[in-house]
Motif scaffolding. Structure first.
Motif, PDB file in Angstrom:
ATOM      1  N   ILE A 126       0.837  -1.201   0.000  1.00 17.77           N
ATOM      2  CA  ILE A 126       0.000   0.000   0.000  1.00 17.77           C
ATOM      3  C   ILE A 126       0.876   1.257   0.000  1.00 17.77           C
ATOM      4  CG2 ILE A 126      -1.620   1.370   1.377  1.00 17.77           C
ATOM      5  CD1 ILE A 126      -2.864  -1.261   2.312  1.00 17.77           C
ATOM      6  N   LEU A 127       1.904   1.265   0.849  1.00 19.69           N
ATOM      7  CA  LEU A 127       2.800   2.422   0.908  1.00 19.69           C
ATOM      8  C   LEU A 127       3.482   2.672  -0.424  1.00 19.69           C
ATOM      9  CD1 LEU A 127       4.426   1.758   4.414  1.00 19.69           C
ATOM     10  CD2 LEU A 127       2.805   3.576   3.843  1.00 19.69           C
ATOM     11  N   SER A 128       3.884   1.586  -1.086  1.00 19.18           N
ATOM     12  CA  SER A 128       4.552   1.741  -2.383  1.00 19.18           C
ATOM     13  C   SER A 128       3.587   2.249  -3.456  1.00 19.18           C
ATOM     14  CB  SER A 128       5.160   0.405  -2.819  1.00 19.18           C
ATOM     15  OG  SER A 128       6.122  -0.045  -1.892  1.00 19.18           O
ATOM     16  N   LYS A 129       2.380   1.705  -3.503  1.00 18.90           N
ATOM     17  CA  LYS A 129       1.413   2.090  -4.527  1.00 18.90           C
ATOM     18  C   LYS A 129       0.915   3.525  -4.323  1.00 18.90           C
ATOM     19  CE  LYS A 129       1.322  -1.788  -6.821  1.00 18.90           C
ATOM     20  NZ  LYS A 129       1.808  -1.868  -8.225  1.00 18.90           N
ATOM     21  N   PHE A 130       0.628   3.907  -3.081  1.00 17.06           N
ATOM     22  CA  PHE A 130       0.135   5.259  -2.823  1.00 17.06           C
ATOM     23  C   PHE A 130       1.214   6.296  -3.093  1.00 17.06           C
ATOM     24  CE2 PHE A 130      -3.750   4.699   0.178  1.00 17.06           C
ATOM     25  CZ  PHE A 130      -4.332   3.877  -0.780  1.00 17.06           C
ATOM     26  N   ALA A 131       2.493   5.932  -2.914  1.00 18.30           N
ATOM     27  CA  ALA A 131       3.580   6.870  -3.191  1.00 18.30           C
ATOM     28  C   ALA A 131       3.659   7.214  -4.676  1.00 18.30           C
ATOM     29  CB  ALA A 131       4.907   6.287  -2.716  1.00 18.30           C
ATOM     30  N   GLU A 132       3.149   6.317  -5.525  1.00 22.94           N
ATOM     31  CA  GLU A 132       3.167   6.550  -6.970  1.00 22.94           C
ATOM     32  C   GLU A 132       1.987   7.389  -7.446  1.00 22.94           C
ATOM     33  OE1 GLU A 132       3.198   2.676  -8.635  1.00 22.94           O
ATOM     34  OE2 GLU A 132       5.167   2.116  -7.781  1.00 22.94           O
ATOM     35  N   CYS A 133       1.000   7.645  -6.575  1.00 21.94           N
ATOM     36  CA  CYS A 133      -0.221   8.359  -6.967  1.00 21.94           C
ATOM     37  C   CYS A 133      -0.162   9.809  -6.470  1.00 21.94           C
ATOM     38  CB  CYS A 133      -1.452   7.662  -6.398  1.00 21.94           C
ATOM     39  SG  CYS A 133      -1.651   5.949  -6.934  1.00 21.94           S
ATOM     40  N   ASP A 134      -0.395  10.741  -7.387  1.00 18.92           N
ATOM     41  CA  ASP A 134      -0.425  12.153  -7.009  1.00 18.92           C
ATOM     42  C   ASP A 134      -1.770  12.576  -6.439  1.00 18.92           C
ATOM     43  OD1 ASP A 134       2.189  12.462  -7.865  1.00 18.92           O
ATOM     44  OD2 ASP A 134       1.597  12.979  -9.917  1.00 18.92           O
ATOM     45  N   ASP A 135      -2.803  11.781  -6.683  1.00 15.99           N
ATOM     46  CA  ASP A 135      -4.141  12.172  -6.254  1.00 15.99           C
ATOM     47  C   ASP A 135      -4.673  11.319  -5.106  1.00 15.99           C
ATOM     48  OD1 ASP A 135      -4.259   9.883  -7.728  1.00 15.99           O
ATOM     49  OD2 ASP A 135      -5.936  10.494  -9.000  1.00 15.99           O
ATOM     50  N   VAL A 136      -3.798  10.572  -4.432  1.00 15.36           N
ATOM     51  CA  VAL A 136      -4.188   9.765  -3.270  1.00 15.36           C
ATOM     52  C   VAL A 136      -3.196  10.035  -2.151  1.00 15.36           C
ATOM     53  CG1 VAL A 136      -4.524   7.459  -2.340  1.00 15.36           C
ATOM     54  CG2 VAL A 136      -5.229   7.949  -4.684  1.00 15.36           C
ATOM     55  N   ASP A 137      -3.723  10.374  -0.988  1.00 12.20           N
ATOM     56  CA  ASP A 137      -2.856  10.661   0.147  1.00 12.20           C
ATOM     57  C   ASP A 137      -3.511  10.139   1.428  1.00 12.20           C
ATOM     58  OD1 ASP A 137      -0.689  11.491   1.499  1.00 12.20           O
ATOM     59  OD2 ASP A 137      -1.041  13.651   1.302  1.00 12.20           O
ATOM     60  N   PHE A 138      -2.673   9.731   2.379  1.00 12.67           N
ATOM     61  CA  PHE A 138      -3.172   9.240   3.660  1.00 12.67           C
ATOM     62  C   PHE A 138      -3.746  10.393   4.480  1.00 12.67           C
ATOM     63  CE2 PHE A 138       0.056   5.981   2.675  1.00 12.67           C
ATOM     64  CZ  PHE A 138      -0.719   4.847   2.819  1.00 12.67           C
ATOM     65  N   ALA A 139      -4.763  10.076   5.254  1.00 15.13           N
ATOM     66  CA  ALA A 139      -5.347  11.066   6.161  1.00 15.13           C
ATOM     67  C   ALA A 139      -4.935  10.739   7.588  1.00 15.13           C
ATOM     68  CB  ALA A 139      -6.867  11.062   6.036  1.00 15.13           C
ATOM     69  N   TYR A 140      -4.933  11.734   8.420  1.00 14.79           N
ATOM     70  CA  TYR A 140      -4.609  11.575   9.828  1.00 14.79           C
ATOM     71  C   TYR A 140      -5.370  12.644  10.603  1.00 14.79           C
ATOM     72  CZ  TYR A 140      -1.302  15.087   8.136  1.00 14.79           C
ATOM     73  OH  TYR A 140      -0.734  16.173   7.517  1.00 14.79           O
ATOM     74  N   PRO A 141      -5.535  12.510  11.886  1.00 11.47           N
ATOM     75  CA  PRO A 141      -6.321  13.498  12.644  1.00 11.47           C
ATOM     76  C   PRO A 141      -5.752  14.905  12.474  1.00 11.47           C
ATOM     77  CG  PRO A 141      -5.901  11.554  13.972  1.00 11.47           C
ATOM     78  CD  PRO A 141      -5.093  11.395  12.732  1.00 11.47           C
ATOM     79  N   THR A 142      -6.569  15.795  11.965  1.00  8.91           N
ATOM     80  CA  THR A 142      -6.159  17.186  11.728  1.00  8.91           C
ATOM     81  C   THR A 142      -7.266  18.125  12.177  1.00  8.91           C
ATOM     82  OG1 THR A 142      -7.041  17.084   9.470  1.00  8.91           O
ATOM     83  CG2 THR A 142      -4.703  16.601   9.746  1.00  8.91           C
ATOM     84  N   ARG A 143      -6.920  19.406  12.286  1.00 11.01           N
ATOM     85  CA  ARG A 143      -7.910  20.444  12.569  1.00 11.01           C
ATOM     86  C   ARG A 143      -7.870  21.444  11.412  1.00 11.01           C
ATOM     87  NH1 ARG A 143      -7.684  23.501  18.222  1.00 11.01           N
ATOM     88  NH2 ARG A 143      -8.419  21.412  18.866  1.00 11.01           N
ATOM     89  N   ARG A 144      -9.015  21.692  10.849  1.00 12.09           N
ATOM     90  CA  ARG A 144      -9.084  22.602   9.713  1.00 12.09           C
ATOM     91  C   ARG A 144     -10.298  23.507   9.858  1.00 12.09           C
ATOM     92  NH1 ARG A 144     -10.548  19.347   4.313  1.00 12.09           N
ATOM     93  NH2 ARG A 144     -10.913  21.494   3.638  1.00 12.09           N
TER      94      ARG A 144
END
Length: 311
Positions: A274-292
């Motif tokens: 998963i880490l390798s495949k997502f690193a190749e995608c510009d339009d997919v990124d992991f999410a993590y707890p954030t405040r926006r």
């Protein structure tokens, strides 16, 4: 014969053992030697004929208990002549039922384990808050090589747990490997709301398909055999990816079948891919707890923006 009589007379004079007692001692010694030789011979025969290590272990255990039981019966006949056997066992059983309640419960549970076989040596089970691989079965207890506890993902802790057999009558027992030899494992993967979650879902589905345990014909046969023995029915045995919206992003949960002892290793392989495949995608990124901060007037959809006040 005369020499034997003289030896018997000598033992009686100096040891105080009558010829009858001497005969019983000789018969007892001959019985023990014969039982030992029979056990050794049958074990060697079993080692030549039975290749499966698990079946060989169960066979040796059964042979030990069977020979021991017959030796006790014959010793009873030698020393007591079998007199009053029924009355003796009646009185003895009444006292033992009260004084030895727990050992008798363990013994009854051993009979249940032997006949019904809720688990066998080599199975992975969980009982009474403990989990592990069964490595030994005895008359009063069975032993587990512990898994879990402070170690994650069902890995071994290195400790051996001895559990009384009677726990089967009071605690729920879970068998990881009996009948259906696989377990479902789930891996949640969260991507941001801005990611192309459809593309991410396709990537995860392809990875799960490559790592599922039911790709082999052996696994498929195990599933069919389990369905014949137990009322086991799964609508889908192929891996699937479920979608859910959470506070910090879109959660895509991989659900796939794996061998109980490969849960951690398969999860590691999947995450690395998963880490390798997502690193190749510009339009997919992991999410993590954030405040926006979200400004609906500027960022929201046109139909959801607040209307300007009338002049």
């Amino acid at each position: 014969m005369e020499h034997l009589y003289r030896i018997a007379e000598f033992i009686e004079n100096y040891a105080g053992l009558t010829p009858a007692v001497q005969l019983k001692l000789v018969e007892t010694l001959a019985l023990l030697i014969a039982a030992y030789l029979a056990y050794v011979l049958l074990c060697r025969l079993m080692r030549w004929r039975v290749e499966d290590v698990g079946k060989r272990y169960v066979g040796r255990k059964t042979l030990t208990y069977a020979i021991g039981f017959f030796v006790l019966l014959i010793l009873w006949r030698i020393w007591l002549g079998g007199q009053g056997l029924a009355a003796y066992f009646g009185i003895l059983s009444a006292g033992l039922a009260v004084a030895l309640r727990d050992p008798l419960s363990n013994l009854a549970a051993w009979l249940f384990i032997t006949i019904r076989q809720p688990f066998t040596v080599g199975d992975r089970v969980a009982i009474g808050g403990h989990a592990g691989d069964v490595i030994d079965q005895r008359l009063f207890q069975f032993s587990l090589m512990e898994i879990g506890n402070w170690v994650q993902a069902d890995q071994s802790t290195g400790r051996i747990i001895h559990i009384p057999n009677g726990k089967l009558f009071t605690d729920t027992i879970c068998n990881y490997t009996q009948g259906f030899h696989f377990i479902w494992n789930e891996i949640p993967v969260m991507v941001t709301f801005e990611s192309d979650w459809r593309r991410a879902k396709k990537i995860l589905a392809k990875i799960a398909e490559a790592h599922t345990a039911i790709r082999s014909e052996y696994a498929a046969e195990q599933i069919r055999a389990a369905a014949r023995k137990f009322l086991i029915f799964f609508e889908h045995l192929t891996p699937i990816v479920w979608t859910r919206v959470d506070e910090s992003g879109v959660t895509l949960t991989i659900r796939y079948l794996t061998d109980p002892r490969r849960r951690r290793s398969s999860e590691t392989e999947i995450w690395e891919e998963i880490l390798s495949k997502f690193a190749e995608c510009d339009d997919v990124d992991f999410a993590y707890p954030t405040r926006r901060f979200y400004n609906n007037a500027e960022e929201g959809k046109s139909g959801t923006r607040p209307r300007a006040p009338a002049p």
